[in-house]
Enzyme design. Structure first.
Site, PDB file in Angstrom:
ATOM      1  N   SER A  18       0.836  -1.208   0.000  1.00 51.77           N
ATOM      2  CA  SER A  18       0.000   0.000   0.000  1.00 51.77           C
ATOM      3  C   SER A  18       0.869   1.255   0.000  1.00 51.77           C
ATOM      4  CB  SER A  18      -0.901  -0.003   1.251  1.00 51.77           C
ATOM      5  OG  SER A  18      -1.678   1.182   1.325  1.00 51.77           O
ATOM      6  N   TYR A 152       4.254   7.755  17.961  1.00 51.98           N
ATOM      7  CA  TYR A 152       4.750   7.767  16.584  1.00 51.98           C
ATOM      8  C   TYR A 152       5.983   8.657  16.423  1.00 51.98           C
ATOM      9  CZ  TYR A 152       4.379   8.236  11.450  1.00 51.98           C
ATOM     10  OH  TYR A 152       4.621   8.240  10.101  1.00 51.98           O
TER      11      TYR A 152
HETATM   12  N1  LIG Z   1       1.369   8.956   4.683  1.00 51.28           N
HETATM   13  C1  LIG Z   1       2.096   9.868   5.328  1.00 51.28           C
HETATM   14  O1  LIG Z   1       1.724  11.048   5.419  1.00 51.28           O
HETATM   15  C2  LIG Z   1       3.419   9.482   5.949  1.00 51.28           C
HETATM   16  C3  LIG Z   1       4.257  10.524   6.373  1.00 51.28           C
HETATM   17  C4  LIG Z   1       5.492  10.203   6.930  1.00 51.28           C
HETATM   18  C5  LIG Z   1       5.858   8.877   7.054  1.00 51.28           C
HETATM   19  N2  LIG Z   1       5.025   7.884   6.632  1.00 51.28           N
HETATM   20  C6  LIG Z   1       5.479   6.509   6.800  1.00 51.28           C
HETATM   21  O2  LIG Z   1       5.504   5.845   5.547  1.00 51.28           O
HETATM   22  C7  LIG Z   1       5.276   4.454   5.758  1.00 51.28           C
HETATM   23  C8  LIG Z   1       4.156   3.995   4.860  1.00 51.28           C
HETATM   24  O3  LIG Z   1       2.979   4.686   5.213  1.00 51.28           O
HETATM   25  P1  LIG Z   1       1.719   4.825   4.240  1.00 51.28           P
HETATM   26  O4  LIG Z   1       1.127   6.148   4.477  1.00 51.28           O
HETATM   27  O5  LIG Z   1       2.113   4.407   2.860  1.00 51.28           O
HETATM   28  O6  LIG Z   1       0.741   3.764   4.926  1.00 51.28           O
HETATM   29  P2  LIG Z   1      -0.253   2.661   4.330  1.00 51.28           P
HETATM   30  O7  LIG Z   1      -1.146   2.313   5.473  1.00 51.28           O
HETATM   31  O8  LIG Z   1      -0.864   3.120   3.049  1.00 51.28           O
HETATM   32  O9  LIG Z   1       0.720   1.430   4.040  1.00 51.28           O
HETATM   33  C9  LIG Z   1       1.393   0.786   5.082  1.00 51.28           C
HETATM   34  C10 LIG Z   1       1.582  -0.689   4.729  1.00 51.28           C
HETATM   35  O10 LIG Z   1       2.305  -1.308   5.815  1.00 51.28           O
HETATM   36  C11 LIG Z   1       1.696  -2.554   6.081  1.00 51.28           C
HETATM   37  N3  LIG Z   1       1.949  -2.956   7.464  1.00 51.28           N
HETATM   38  C12 LIG Z   1       1.376  -2.458   8.592  1.00 51.28           C
HETATM   39  N4  LIG Z   1       1.828  -3.138   9.659  1.00 51.28           N
HETATM   40  C13 LIG Z   1       2.688  -4.074   9.208  1.00 51.28           C
HETATM   41  C14 LIG Z   1       3.468  -5.088   9.820  1.00 51.28           C
HETATM   42  N5  LIG Z   1       3.428  -5.288  11.156  1.00 51.28           N
HETATM   43  N6  LIG Z   1       4.267  -5.864   9.055  1.00 51.28           N
HETATM   44  C15 LIG Z   1       4.309  -5.685   7.704  1.00 51.28           C
HETATM   45  N7  LIG Z   1       3.550  -4.767   7.048  1.00 51.28           N
HETATM   46  C16 LIG Z   1       2.771  -3.966   7.805  1.00 51.28           C
HETATM   47  C17 LIG Z   1       0.213  -2.330   5.815  1.00 51.28           C
HETATM   48  O11 LIG Z   1      -0.467  -3.570   5.593  1.00 51.28           O
HETATM   49  C18 LIG Z   1       0.259  -1.451   4.569  1.00 51.28           C
HETATM   50  O12 LIG Z   1       0.258  -2.226   3.387  1.00 51.28           O
HETATM   51  C19 LIG Z   1       4.993   4.273   7.260  1.00 51.28           C
HETATM   52  O13 LIG Z   1       6.178   3.901   7.920  1.00 51.28           O
HETATM   53  C20 LIG Z   1       4.586   5.666   7.686  1.00 51.28           C
HETATM   54  O14 LIG Z   1       4.849   5.889   9.047  1.00 51.28           O
HETATM   55  C21 LIG Z   1       3.812   8.156   6.076  1.00 51.28           C
END
Ligand SMILES: NC(=O)c1ccc[n+]([C@@H]2O[C@H](COP(=O)([O-])OP(=O)(O)OC[C@H]3O[C@@H](n4cnc5c(N)ncnc54)[C@H](O)[C@@H]3O)[C@@H](O)[C@H]2O)c1
Length: 271
Positions: A18, A152
């Site tokens: 995702s 977080y």
């Molecule tokens: N979206 C934002 O604004 C943002 C900003 C800064 C950092 N991030 C970081 O980017 C990364 C991805 O976030 P995103 O927004 O794409 O989220 P998302 O929810 O779209 O995707 C996250 C994915 O991680 C998987 N996941 C969750 N727990 C898991 C586990 N225990 N083992 C394996 N897979 C697992 C989920 O199934 C999902 O497919 C995260 O680390 C998040 O903290 C996101």
């Protein structure tokens, strides 16, 4: 099959099912890599793997034994990983410090902090023995500035520092370790929070110098640069992809950011 800077390379992406992880899978594959899509959501991993011609692996990054088994399975099926991107993560509901439960703190730290460590160790130890590899951890601007995200924010700060420690640990072994810190990125994860009313799009956009949110592909571009040999002299850094959120915040004390200059009709076209 696509060719490019990653032709012949094997890339493993945790959380590849995702958002930012899926964007990284697509971009790495489009530039030649064979991609292992690792996710706790088996169906999501399989869908992205099918799309990019890669292989899906079910993994809960919070378990060290599972990361070890997955690194071995990726090696057996595709070959040793040259690139690891640790995108698996969970976001957190903004809460007052007194309101967040011990269970929620433990959940976020287990996946975002310890999970990143587990994956980096399982894949990184193999890279170090081969004297080649690039690891990109996905941290966050929340790891650089305080936010009302009491589990977080500290977990992401730990990811940035663990990136520096591992870069020093494995530098002589030919493994580069860098972090990318996204700003507010339009992913299914963040979209769910917007829809629950926990984040406001206009506020998120207004808080950055460029006045915009980040797209998953913007983060993937930075990841691909750091993963590539073009970044062969870079290790131990934290690269924000935040539309200038980090530089804009302190301007609030001086009345905020100045309005746009120039001609709105030609803006963005270099005219
Ligand atoms: N979206 C934002 O604004 C943002 C900003 C800064 C950092 N991030 C970081 O980017 C990364 C991805 O976030 P995103 O927004 O794409 O989220 P998302 O929810 O779209 O995707 C996250 C994915 O991680 C998987 N996941 C969750 N727990 C898991 C586990 N225990 N083992 C394996 N897979 C697992 C989920 O199934 C999902 O497919 C995260 O680390 C998040 O903290 C996101």
């Amino acid at each position: 099959m696509s060719t490019g800077p990653f032709t012949g390379r094997i890339a493993a992406v945790t959380g590849g099912g995702s958002g930012i992880g899926a964007a990284c899978c697509r971009m790495l594959a489009s530039r030649g890599a064979k991609v292992a899509v690792l996710d706790v959501d088996r169906a999501a991993a399989k869908a992205v793997a099918a799309e990019v011609g890669g292989a899906a692996f079910t993994l809960d990054v919070g378990r060290m034994d599972a990361n070890e088994a997955t690194a071995a399975a990726v090696q057996a099926e595709l070959g040793p990983a040259d690139i690891l991107v640790t995108c698996a993560g969970v976001l957190q509901r903004p809460l007052r410090a007194e309101e967040i439960t011990e269970a929620e703190v433990a959940r976020v730290i287990r996946i975002d902090q310890i999970g990143t460590w587990n994956s980096a160790m399982a894949f990184g130890r193999r890279m170090a023995m081969r004297a080649y590899g690039s690891i990109i951890t996905i941290a966050s601007i929340a790891g650089v500035r305080s936010m009302p995200l009491h589990a977080y924010s500290p977990a992401k700060a730990a990811v940035i520092e663990m990136t520096r420690c591992l870069a020093a640990e494995w530098g002589r072994s030919g493994v580069r370790v860098n972090a990318v810190s996204p700003g507010f990125t339009r992913t299914p994860g963040l979209q769910a929070e917007i829809e629950r009313g926990e984040r406001d799009v206009t506020r998120l956009e207004d808080a950055s110098a460029l006045g915009q949110m980040i797209m998953p592909e913007d983060v993937a571009e930075a990841v691909c640069f750091l993963a590539s040999d073009a970044a062969r002299a870079i290790t131990g850094i934290n690269l924000p992809v935040d539309a200038g959120w980090l530089v804009a915040g302190s301007w609030a004390a001086y009345g905020g950011l100045p309005a746009a200059r120039g001609n709105a009709a030609t803006r963005g076209r270099g005219a």
